[in-house]
Design a protein around this motif. Structure first.
Motif, PDB file in Angstrom:
ATOM      1  N   UNK A 145      40.835  41.473  32.071  1.00 52.13           N
ATOM      2  CA  UNK A 145      40.213  40.460  31.309  1.00 52.13           C
ATOM      3  C   UNK A 145      39.561  41.007  29.964  1.00 52.13           C
ATOM      4  N   UNK A 146      39.659  40.490  28.749  1.00 55.62           N
ATOM      5  CA  UNK A 146      38.892  40.907  27.646  1.00 55.62           C
ATOM      6  C   UNK A 146      37.603  40.542  27.713  1.00 55.62           C
ATOM      7  N   UNK A 147      37.334  39.195  28.061  1.00 55.62           N
ATOM      8  CA  UNK A 147      35.861  38.819  28.089  1.00 55.62           C
ATOM      9  C   UNK A 147      35.526  38.274  29.356  1.00 55.62           C
ATOM     10  N   UNK A 148      34.454  38.468  29.884  1.00 57.04           N
ATOM     11  CA  UNK A 148      34.070  37.511  31.035  1.00 57.04           C
ATOM     12  C   UNK A 148      33.017  36.733  30.795  1.00 57.04           C
ATOM     13  N   UNK A 149      33.009  35.200  31.295  1.00 55.30           N
ATOM     14  CA  UNK A 149      32.003  34.189  30.951  1.00 55.30           C
ATOM     15  C   UNK A 149      31.456  33.907  32.298  1.00 55.30           C
ATOM     16  N   UNK A 150      30.060  33.602  32.204  1.00 53.63           N
ATOM     17  CA  UNK A 150      29.407  33.459  33.460  1.00 53.63           C
ATOM     18  C   UNK A 150      28.583  32.080  33.410  1.00 53.63           C
ATOM     19  N   UNK A 170      28.329  35.786  28.221  1.00 58.65           N
ATOM     20  CA  UNK A 170      29.666  36.261  28.247  1.00 58.65           C
ATOM     21  C   UNK A 170      29.542  37.708  27.896  1.00 58.65           C
ATOM     22  N   UNK A 171      30.505  38.710  28.219  1.00 55.08           N
ATOM     23  CA  UNK A 171      30.407  40.207  28.241  1.00 55.08           C
ATOM     24  C   UNK A 171      31.788  40.566  27.874  1.00 55.08           C
ATOM     25  N   UNK A 172      32.085  41.395  26.937  1.00 52.01           N
ATOM     26  CA  UNK A 172      33.432  42.092  26.590  1.00 52.01           C
ATOM     27  C   UNK A 172      33.333  43.204  27.552  1.00 52.01           C
ATOM     28  N   UNK A 173      34.402  43.321  28.193  1.00 54.97           N
ATOM     29  CA  UNK A 173      35.015  44.486  29.123  1.00 54.97           C
ATOM     30  C   UNK A 173      35.627  45.684  28.322  1.00 54.97           C
ATOM     31  N   UNK A 174      35.625  46.597  28.843  1.00 55.54           N
ATOM     32  CA  UNK A 174      36.261  47.918  28.484  1.00 55.54           C
ATOM     33  C   UNK A 174      36.973  48.648  29.290  1.00 55.54           C
ATOM     34  N   UNK A 175      38.051  49.302  28.837  1.00 59.09           N
ATOM     35  CA  UNK A 175      39.043  50.145  29.521  1.00 59.09           C
ATOM     36  C   UNK A 175      40.430  49.855  28.980  1.00 59.09           C
ATOM     37  N   UNK A 176      41.218  50.777  29.522  1.00 59.76           N
ATOM     38  CA  UNK A 176      42.623  50.701  29.231  1.00 59.76           C
ATOM     39  C   UNK A 176      43.436  49.834  29.974  1.00 59.76           C
ATOM     40  N   UNK A 177      43.068  49.684  31.280  1.00 58.22           N
ATOM     41  CA  UNK A 177      43.633  48.599  32.246  1.00 58.22           C
ATOM     42  C   UNK A 177      42.734  47.479  32.966  1.00 58.22           C
ATOM     43  N   UNK A 178      42.188  46.907  31.927  1.00 59.65           N
ATOM     44  CA  UNK A 178      41.242  45.943  32.324  1.00 59.65           C
ATOM     45  C   UNK A 178      42.182  44.312  32.618  1.00 59.65           C
TER      46      UNK A 178
END
Length: 176
Positions: A60-65, A50-58
């Motif tokens: 998703x907050x987290x992506x799981x694989x 899993x990874x946290x996403x960054x940015x103001x217009x995302x």
């Protein structure tokens, strides 16, 4: 008060107000980020990348694989230390997207709690409440509330049945 003193006083009051507002915004930001990292960490503990996403217009907050990286699940995360979470301005439309509501206790030595719902489950909880609010508004004001955004909340008691329901995410990562 002279013109300079009045300016200094008003500047001081505005600075106090702005600083207090900024501190609150900073606290909200850090609470939100902590929740996202807690979710990613918990997924890692379940052997899910899993990874946290960054940015103001995302989107998703987290992506799981999935373990084969053939599937990815976009996860919405909401965090609070209060008895309710702000979901947004409108009730989300039904969808399979998982939402994780993180309760981060104000005491730093207490662990976070996780409540996992699909967006459809969230919709099914909130839509009747929103419709009831619209009805009460019409009865009180004599006009429809309309399509204006409001403040949609999920309470802790509404979330309780979904505590640690990680299977909602795990099942979406399984490949048939």
């Amino acid at each position: 008060m002279g013109a300079v003193n009045t300016f200094q006083y008003n500047h001081f009051k505005l600075t106090q107000l702005f600083s207090k507002s900024m501190a609150t915004q900073a606290e909200k930001y850090h609470l939100a980020m902590a929740g996202e990292y807690f979710v990613a960490a918990q997924l890692q503990r379940l052997n899910i990348a899993a990874s946290v996403t960054y940015g103001n217009a995302k989107s998703a907050d987290v992506v799981a694989f999935s373990s084969s990286s053939e599937r990815a699940v976009l996860i919405e995360v909401k965090s609070t230390s209060k008895p309710k979470w702000v979901v947004g301005g409108r009730v989300p439309h039904p969808a399979d997207k998982p939402w994780v509501f993180v309760l981060i206790p104000e005491l730093n030595d207490a662990p976070p709690r996780f409540f996992i719902l699909t967006q459809t489950e969230l919709h099914n909880i909130l839509a009747p409440l929103d419709a009831a609010y619209d009805q009460r508004y019409k009865e009180k004001h004599g006009v429809e509330y309309g399509d204006r955004p409001g403040v949609i909340n999920l309470t802790r008691s509404q979330a309780e049945p979904f505590e640690n329901n990680w299977e909602k995410i795990v099942s979406q990562l399984k490949t048939e």
